[in-house]
Motif scaffolding. Structure first.
Motif, PDB file in Angstrom:
ATOM      1  N   SER A   1      -0.906   2.114  -1.608  1.00 23.49           N
ATOM      2  CA  SER A   1      -1.331   0.867  -2.248  1.00 23.49           C
ATOM      3  C   SER A   1      -2.417   1.081  -3.302  1.00 23.49           C
ATOM      4  O   SER A   1      -2.806   0.150  -3.998  1.00 23.49           O
ATOM      5  CB  SER A   1      -1.858  -0.084  -1.173  1.00 23.49           C
ATOM      6  N   LYS A   2      -2.904   2.303  -3.413  1.00 22.32           N
ATOM      7  CA  LYS A   2      -3.994   2.553  -4.380  1.00 22.32           C
ATOM      8  C   LYS A   2      -3.447   2.675  -5.799  1.00 22.32           C
ATOM      9  O   LYS A   2      -2.382   3.249  -6.021  1.00 22.32           O
ATOM     10  CB  LYS A   2      -4.731   3.856  -4.039  1.00 22.32           C
ATOM     11  N   SER A   3      -4.208   2.145  -6.745  1.00 22.73           N
ATOM     12  CA  SER A   3      -3.822   2.252  -8.155  1.00 22.73           C
ATOM     13  C   SER A   3      -4.287   3.601  -8.707  1.00 22.73           C
ATOM     14  O   SER A   3      -5.100   4.304  -8.089  1.00 22.73           O
ATOM     15  CB  SER A   3      -4.468   1.120  -8.953  1.00 22.73           C
TER      16      SER A   3
ATOM     17  N   ASP B   1      -7.963   3.589  -9.016  1.00 24.92           N
ATOM     18  CA  ASP B   1      -8.655   3.917  -7.748  1.00 24.92           C
ATOM     19  C   ASP B   1      -8.738   5.438  -7.571  1.00 24.92           C
ATOM     20  O   ASP B   1      -9.776   5.987  -7.175  1.00 24.92           O
ATOM     21  CB  ASP B   1      -7.900   3.347  -6.536  1.00 24.92           C
TER      22      ASP B   1
ATOM     23  N   ASN C   1       1.305   5.511 -13.772  1.00 20.12           N
ATOM     24  CA  ASN C   1       0.518   4.335 -14.200  1.00 20.12           C
ATOM     25  C   ASN C   1       0.820   3.118 -13.333  1.00 20.12           C
ATOM     26  O   ASN C   1       0.022   2.191 -13.275  1.00 20.12           O
ATOM     27  CB  ASN C   1       0.801   4.008 -15.672  1.00 20.12           C
ATOM     28  N   LEU C   2       1.949   3.140 -12.622  1.00 22.80           N
ATOM     29  CA  LEU C   2       2.316   1.974 -11.796  1.00 22.80           C
ATOM     30  C   LEU C   2       2.027   2.173 -10.312  1.00 22.80           C
ATOM     31  O   LEU C   2       2.544   1.420  -9.466  1.00 22.80           O
ATOM     32  CB  LEU C   2       3.797   1.628 -12.022  1.00 22.80           C
ATOM     33  N   LEU C   3       1.204   3.155 -10.003  1.00 25.32           N
ATOM     34  CA  LEU C   3       0.819   3.347  -8.596  1.00 25.32           C
ATOM     35  C   LEU C   3       0.194   2.067  -8.047  1.00 25.32           C
ATOM     36  O   LEU C   3      -0.570   1.394  -8.747  1.00 25.32           O
ATOM     37  CB  LEU C   3      -0.179   4.493  -8.458  1.00 25.32           C
ATOM     38  N   GLY C   4       0.498   1.783  -6.797  1.00 21.53           N
ATOM     39  CA  GLY C   4       0.032   0.519  -6.201  1.00 21.53           C
ATOM     40  C   GLY C   4       1.169  -0.488  -6.173  1.00 21.53           C
ATOM     41  O   GLY C   4       1.343  -1.206  -5.194  1.00 21.53           O
ATOM     42  N   GLU C   5       1.968  -0.495  -7.271  1.00 20.98           N
ATOM     43  CA  GLU C   5       3.144  -1.378  -7.333  1.00 20.98           C
ATOM     44  C   GLU C   5       4.412  -0.597  -7.050  1.00 20.98           C
ATOM     45  O   GLU C   5       5.410  -1.141  -6.591  1.00 20.98           O
ATOM     46  CB  GLU C   5       3.285  -1.964  -8.748  1.00 20.98           C
TER      47      GLU C   5
END
Ligand code: DQA
Length: 148
Positions: free
Chosen positions: A28-30, A33, A16-20
């Motif tokens: 960098s994709k959530s 995305d 759930n924290l993809l991108g961060e």
């Protein structure tokens, strides 16, 4: 609404924290995305998409059991449970549909503890190391399996 023409994509802890989360490894994709890319890919192949994420092992097990009766194919990125969960392995073995194990990173090029997967032995195949494209390739592989 899930149907027999559904592809299910399940995601495990911390995704759930993809991108961060460690963007140098996971990009960098959530997750939203990635869900959109999965939806586009499934729609082109004329499948519905059920896309879920949980940080809880038992919830993933319950979803795998739910998929058993309604999914035509399942892709799973079990996150860290990949390397620990006999329960997820056992649940996957209940399914009689194509299953693809997915990872954003190449788990074999990383720490030793990531080289062991409890998912692989219950999966039809594995896609790892291609970032968000791993999910697209997994859905392509699932739909190709169904065409056989
Ligand atoms: C991951 C790899 C796992 O080792 C890790 O625990 C994750 C993500 C991946 O997609 O690369 O959470 O499954």
């Amino acid at each position: 609404m899930a149907t027999q023409k559904s592809i299910w994509v399940l995601n495990g802890p911390n995704l759930n924290l993809l991108g961060e989360r460690e963007p140098g490894i996971y990009g960098s994709k959530s997750l939203a995305d990635i869900e959109q890319r999965c939806r586009d890919t499934a729609t082109k192949a004329q499948f519905d998409l059920e896309f879920r994420q949980s940080n809880h092992e038992g919830e993933l097990v319950a979803w795998i059991q739910e998929a058993r009766t309604v999914a035509a194919g399942l892709a799973i990125n079990a996150g860290a449970y990949t390397h620990t969960s006999v329960a997820v392995h056992d649940a996957l073995r209940l399914l009689d549909i194509p299953i693809v194990e997915v990872h954003l990173s190449n788990i074999f090029a990383r720490e030793e503890f990531r080289h062991k997967s409890y998912i692989s032995a219950a999966a039809t195949g594995v896609v790892c190391g291609f970032g968000p494209m791993s999910y697209v390739l997994a859905i392509d592989a699932l739909t190709a399996q169904m065409d056989l």
